[in-house]
Write an enzyme that holds these catalytic residues in place. Sequence first.
Site, mmCIF file in Angstrom:
data_model
loop_
_atom_site.group_PDB
_atom_site.id
_atom_site.type_symbol
_atom_site.label_atom_id
_atom_site.label_comp_id
_atom_site.label_asym_id
_atom_site.label_seq_id
_atom_site.Cartn_x
_atom_site.Cartn_y
_atom_site.Cartn_z
ATOM 1 N N TYR A 253 -1.554 11.271 2.848
ATOM 2 C CA TYR A 253 -2.381 11.588 1.671
ATOM 3 C C TYR A 253 -2.350 13.076 1.322
ATOM 4 C CZ TYR A 253 -4.616 6.989 2.120
ATOM 5 O OH TYR A 253 -4.863 5.654 2.170
ATOM 6 N N ASP B 207 0.846 -1.194 0.000
ATOM 7 C CA ASP B 207 0.000 0.000 0.000
ATOM 8 C C ASP B 207 0.890 1.257 0.000
ATOM 9 O OD1 ASP B 207 -2.942 0.971 0.406
ATOM 10 O OD2 ASP B 207 -1.809 1.994 1.973
ATOM 11 N N HIS C 70 -7.428 -6.332 -0.064
ATOM 12 C CA HIS C 70 -6.399 -5.312 0.129
ATOM 13 C C HIS C 70 -5.345 -5.701 1.174
ATOM 14 C CE1 HIS C 70 -4.567 -1.396 0.138
ATOM 15 N NE2 HIS C 70 -4.639 -1.380 1.455
HETATM 16 C C1 CPU Z 1 -9.884 1.525 1.470
HETATM 17 C C2 CPU Z 1 -11.016 2.201 1.081
HETATM 18 C C3 CPU Z 1 -11.234 3.484 1.537
HETATM 19 C C4 CPU Z 1 -10.328 4.084 2.367
HETATM 20 C C5 CPU Z 1 -9.184 3.411 2.749
HETATM 21 C C6 CPU Z 1 -8.966 2.127 2.299
HETATM 22 N N1 CPU Z 1 -4.946 2.629 0.744
HETATM 23 C C7 CPU Z 1 -7.768 1.397 2.752
HETATM 24 C C8 CPU Z 1 -6.683 1.358 1.725
HETATM 25 C C9 CPU Z 1 -6.101 2.700 1.537
HETATM 26 C C10 CPU Z 1 -4.543 3.638 -0.039
HETATM 27 O O1 CPU Z 1 -5.193 4.660 -0.140
HETATM 28 N N2 CPU Z 1 -3.400 3.454 -0.662
HETATM 29 C C11 CPU Z 1 -2.781 4.390 -1.524
HETATM 30 C C12 CPU Z 1 -1.325 4.000 -1.639
HETATM 31 C C13 CPU Z 1 -0.586 4.864 -2.614
HETATM 32 C C14 CPU Z 1 -1.239 4.868 -3.946
HETATM 33 C C15 CPU Z 1 -2.686 5.244 -3.852
HETATM 34 C C16 CPU Z 1 -3.432 4.398 -2.880
#
Ligand code: CPU
Length: 560
Positions: A472, A336, A530
Amino acid sequence: MAAKRFVLFDLGGVLLTPGPQAAFRRLEEKLGLPGGFLLNVFVKSGPDGAFARAERGQIPFSQFVTEMNKECKASAEESGVTLPEMFTLESAFHSLFEDGEVNKPILKAATTLRNHGFKTCVLTNNWVDDSPFRHRNAEVFTFLKQHFDLVIESCRIGMRKPETRIYEYALKMLKAEPQETIFLDDIGANLKSARDLGISTVLVRDTEKALKELQDLSGVKLLDNEDIRPPAADPDTVPHGYVTIKPGVKLHYVEMGNGPVILLCHGFPESWYSWRYQLPALAAAGYKVIALDMKGYGDSSSPPEIEEYSQQALCQDLVTFLDKLGISQVTLVGHDWGGALVWNMALFYPERVRAVASLNTPFFPADPEVKASDRVKGNPIFDYQIYFQEPGVAEAELEKNFERSFKIFFRGPGEKDKLPPSISSGGVCERGGLFVGLPEEIPRSKILSESELQYYVSQFKKSGFRGPLNWYRNMDRTWEWAVKGHNWKIQVPALMVTAEKDPVLLPVMTTGMEKRIPNLTRGHVENCGHWTQMEKPAAVNEILIKWLGEVHTAPVPSKL
Ligand code: CPU
């Protein structure tokens, strides 16, 4: 009958095959000795002979061999048997144990019992091994200690089976009552004294039959049990370490094993603990495995500033972490957000990266034409990331009830539809929250146990979600940094493991990665969502260990 909660396993003949008796017979055949010759010499030496004294740890193996050689010669003369010219018990014992193998079905049963809350223990008569082959013994016992709650060797405590006191000792160490305990051994005399104490016993001659008896006594299904989990690192016993990377900011990690260094980087919203099933397996495969609490998480520091969590800053942190531990090169494995980070490490700090592996996360090179935030806005799957942008909003929702948040996050693919309406990564802004519309009471997924869930809860209660969400909140800051490498290639050996049913990081998003990563190996985990490391731990371990073996063939020793 009291419910059983403890199981004692003998080693040679139960957890390792062949057992000593069968091995002696094979050895006698090989040396042209009459059947029973060796066993006879041992039995004749009695409870105070060299064998028993070695097993009580009163003499080491080398001294036992010297004494026993004499006894063998004497016994041979007495019974008119000719011993081979070069006969020594030392080499005899070596050939006896070198082809010993783990009895996999029994080990699997022990793991299953442990996963069902049983305490498991190895109870073995053993000697202090100072032989030239002692490394084999070290390997066996290191392995056992990873799979069992307790390992008792007779030579460490001055008592041996079948003495009653050794069973009393084992019960005391386990805090077990005899009626709650089962004991498996391949020697009847050893079982008898345990039975006299009230312990239930299983004579192991035939594995299948023994497992059937163990299943009946324990009440746990042990036969035809396909889907069992590898052993997990335990937060209370695994070694923990801390590195201060700058004043007031430290990174916490756990480590296991010896060999080339593998650094494991978890994702959102997780913990070093997400690698609990990988730590023992990779350590056993010959690596030094370090699993980090990433910045913002668990026992690592969680600075409040958003910029602390840009990919540039996080890469620099990792480099400092390696510098401070004196590690020049490392193999990185990320999942992730940890996956995004390890790709950036391979792109911008390739000299520090021996090899790189990502679970679920594709390599997304920066597009100089489209800002990262615009790219995210263009993909409805990533809508939750827009919701995560405003500091404080998602924190309030996710921190309201930590247990509920993790019960919602940690679910396998098949379970999603049992929770209407299911968590969806799309339409979050419109709904006004990630968990809007979900019931208050959420059942815990079977991908993790209650105590595992509580461990995550306890880790997040330390610093909350602000640091983790800040990962994020640097989209365009990271993009400005990453465009420099937008058309660079990743030349280091690389592994991309896709998870068939990840709803956010879809396998199809990895299409074309070979163009930018020429040395790319691929792995794929079917029916996996996931949370790859805990959903399919055995499959993940197998893929990683195979690839690591290909990458780490010839270690280059330092000339410094
Ligand atoms: C799932 C669904 C909604 C909110 C959170 C999740 N992972 C858990 C997984 C979140 C995530 O956002 N990974 C990123 C990693 C870097 C690239 C983009 C996604």
